[in-house]
Design a protein around this motif. Structure first.
Motif, PDB file in Angstrom:
ATOM      1  N   LEU A 179      -2.845  -2.761   2.144  1.00 47.98           N
ATOM      2  CA  LEU A 179      -2.126  -1.800   1.309  1.00 47.98           C
ATOM      3  C   LEU A 179      -0.706  -1.728   1.851  1.00 47.98           C
ATOM      4  O   LEU A 179      -0.491  -1.307   2.990  1.00 47.98           O
ATOM      5  N   LEU A 181       3.010  -0.158   1.549  1.00 50.84           N
ATOM      6  CA  LEU A 181       3.671   1.025   1.006  1.00 50.84           C
ATOM      7  C   LEU A 181       5.086   1.151   1.569  1.00 50.84           C
ATOM      8  O   LEU A 181       5.311   0.852   2.747  1.00 50.84           O
ATOM      9  N   GLU A 189       2.839  11.951   0.024  1.00 48.86           N
ATOM     10  CA  GLU A 189       2.502  10.921  -0.959  1.00 48.86           C
ATOM     11  C   GLU A 189       1.893   9.698  -0.284  1.00 48.86           C
ATOM     12  O   GLU A 189       0.918   9.120  -0.783  1.00 48.86           O
ATOM     13  N   LEU A 190       2.457   9.304   0.825  1.00 51.50           N
ATOM     14  CA  LEU A 190       1.878   8.193   1.578  1.00 51.50           C
ATOM     15  C   LEU A 190       0.438   8.500   1.983  1.00 51.50           C
ATOM     16  O   LEU A 190      -0.460   7.667   1.818  1.00 51.50           O
ATOM     17  N   ASP A 192      -1.682  10.527   0.595  1.00 48.32           N
ATOM     18  CA  ASP A 192      -2.553  10.524  -0.581  1.00 48.32           C
ATOM     19  C   ASP A 192      -2.927   9.103  -0.991  1.00 48.32           C
ATOM     20  O   ASP A 192      -4.083   8.817  -1.331  1.00 48.32           O
ATOM     21  N   ARG A 193      -1.957   8.215  -0.979  1.00 46.10           N
ATOM     22  CA  ARG A 193      -2.221   6.833  -1.387  1.00 46.10           C
ATOM     23  C   ARG A 193      -3.166   6.133  -0.404  1.00 46.10           C
ATOM     24  O   ARG A 193      -4.041   5.362  -0.810  1.00 46.10           O
ATOM     25  N   ALA A 196      -6.695   7.512  -0.932  1.00 45.34           N
ATOM     26  CA  ALA A 196      -7.286   7.005  -2.170  1.00 45.34           C
ATOM     27  C   ALA A 196      -7.826   5.594  -1.981  1.00 45.34           C
ATOM     28  O   ALA A 196      -8.897   5.245  -2.495  1.00 45.34           O
ATOM     29  N   ARG A 197      -7.079   4.776  -1.244  1.00 46.46           N
ATOM     30  CA  ARG A 197      -7.521   3.395  -1.017  1.00 46.46           C
ATOM     31  C   ARG A 197      -8.718   3.345  -0.066  1.00 46.46           C
ATOM     32  O   ARG A 197      -9.626   2.523  -0.217  1.00 46.46           O
TER      33      ARG A 197
END
Length: 211
Positions: A179, A181, A189-190, A192-193, A196-197
């Motif tokens: 991933l 980013l 935000e980082l 959260d991403r 999620a992954r």
């Protein structure tokens, strides 16, 4: 419950430590055993090797000697820390792993990348992360946030630029397990991403994990 191995990679000053801590807190709140570790270091032998490769007081170190010391650090780290934690079902989160050796000593120090990778994979018994998160940033921006630089941080812009390109190339060849980013996205935000992954990897006998 199977162990899960997550690694944070990227240049210096990109925020790996921050995101490691946030991910660990989130996973612990879900009831997972979490082991947070780092390389070089992470074991008593690793701490000695960390000083040898990063302390400027040791003077000039040959690129090959440096690569071998990093490989030794990883071999001990997997043997003493990472593999036992995975075997008991923990979530292992490491700040750096094999990709840093490939990026900095292989590409950055301009050593034969295939030879460095062969050494690294042998040292770690071919243990691969379930997910590698690459926080990407212009090296000049990341290094500008560091006041007292260690020997590798002070290696020069070209070394760090080649390392950055190597991280991105490694991610491009295996997108299923990476991933990438932008490191300067908002911290929340980082996080959260990344959650999620990772959520699908943490689903299993303990129940479904919601990001």
């Amino acid at each position: 419950m199977a162990g899960v191995f997550v690694v944070f990679e990227g240049g210096d000053g990109v925020g790996k430590s921050t995101q490691t801590a946030l991910l660990a807190d989130w996973a612990r709140a879900l009831g997972r055993e979490v082991l947070v570790t780092l390389e070089p270091g992470g074991s008593p032998i690793g701490e000695v090797l960390r000083d040898l490769v990063l302390n400027p007081a040791w003077g000039d170190v040959s690129p090959r000697a440096e690569a071998l010391m990093y490989a030794a650090d990883k071999a001990q780290h997997v043997y003493e820390v990472i593999r036992p934690a995975l075997d008991r079902g923990a979530l292992v989160i490491s700040d750096r792993y094999v990709d840093s050796l490939l990026a900095y000593q292989g590409a950055g120090r301009d050593l034969d990348p295939d030879r460095v990778e062969q050494i690294a994979r042998w040292a770690t018994g071919d243990l691969l992360p379930d997910l590698t998160v690459v926080l990407d940033l212009d090296p000049a921006q990341g290094l500008a946030t560091i006041e007292e630089k260690d020997r590798l941080e002070d290696a020069g812009h070209d070394v760090h630029l080649r390392a950055r390109q190597a991280f991105l190339a490694l991610a491009a060849r295996d997108p299923e397990h990476y991933l990438v980013l932008p490191a300067r996205l908002p911290v929340a935000e980082l996080a959260d991403r990344i959650r999620a992954r990772l959520a699908s990897l943490l689903s299993g006998p303990a129940g479904t994990v919601e990001p």
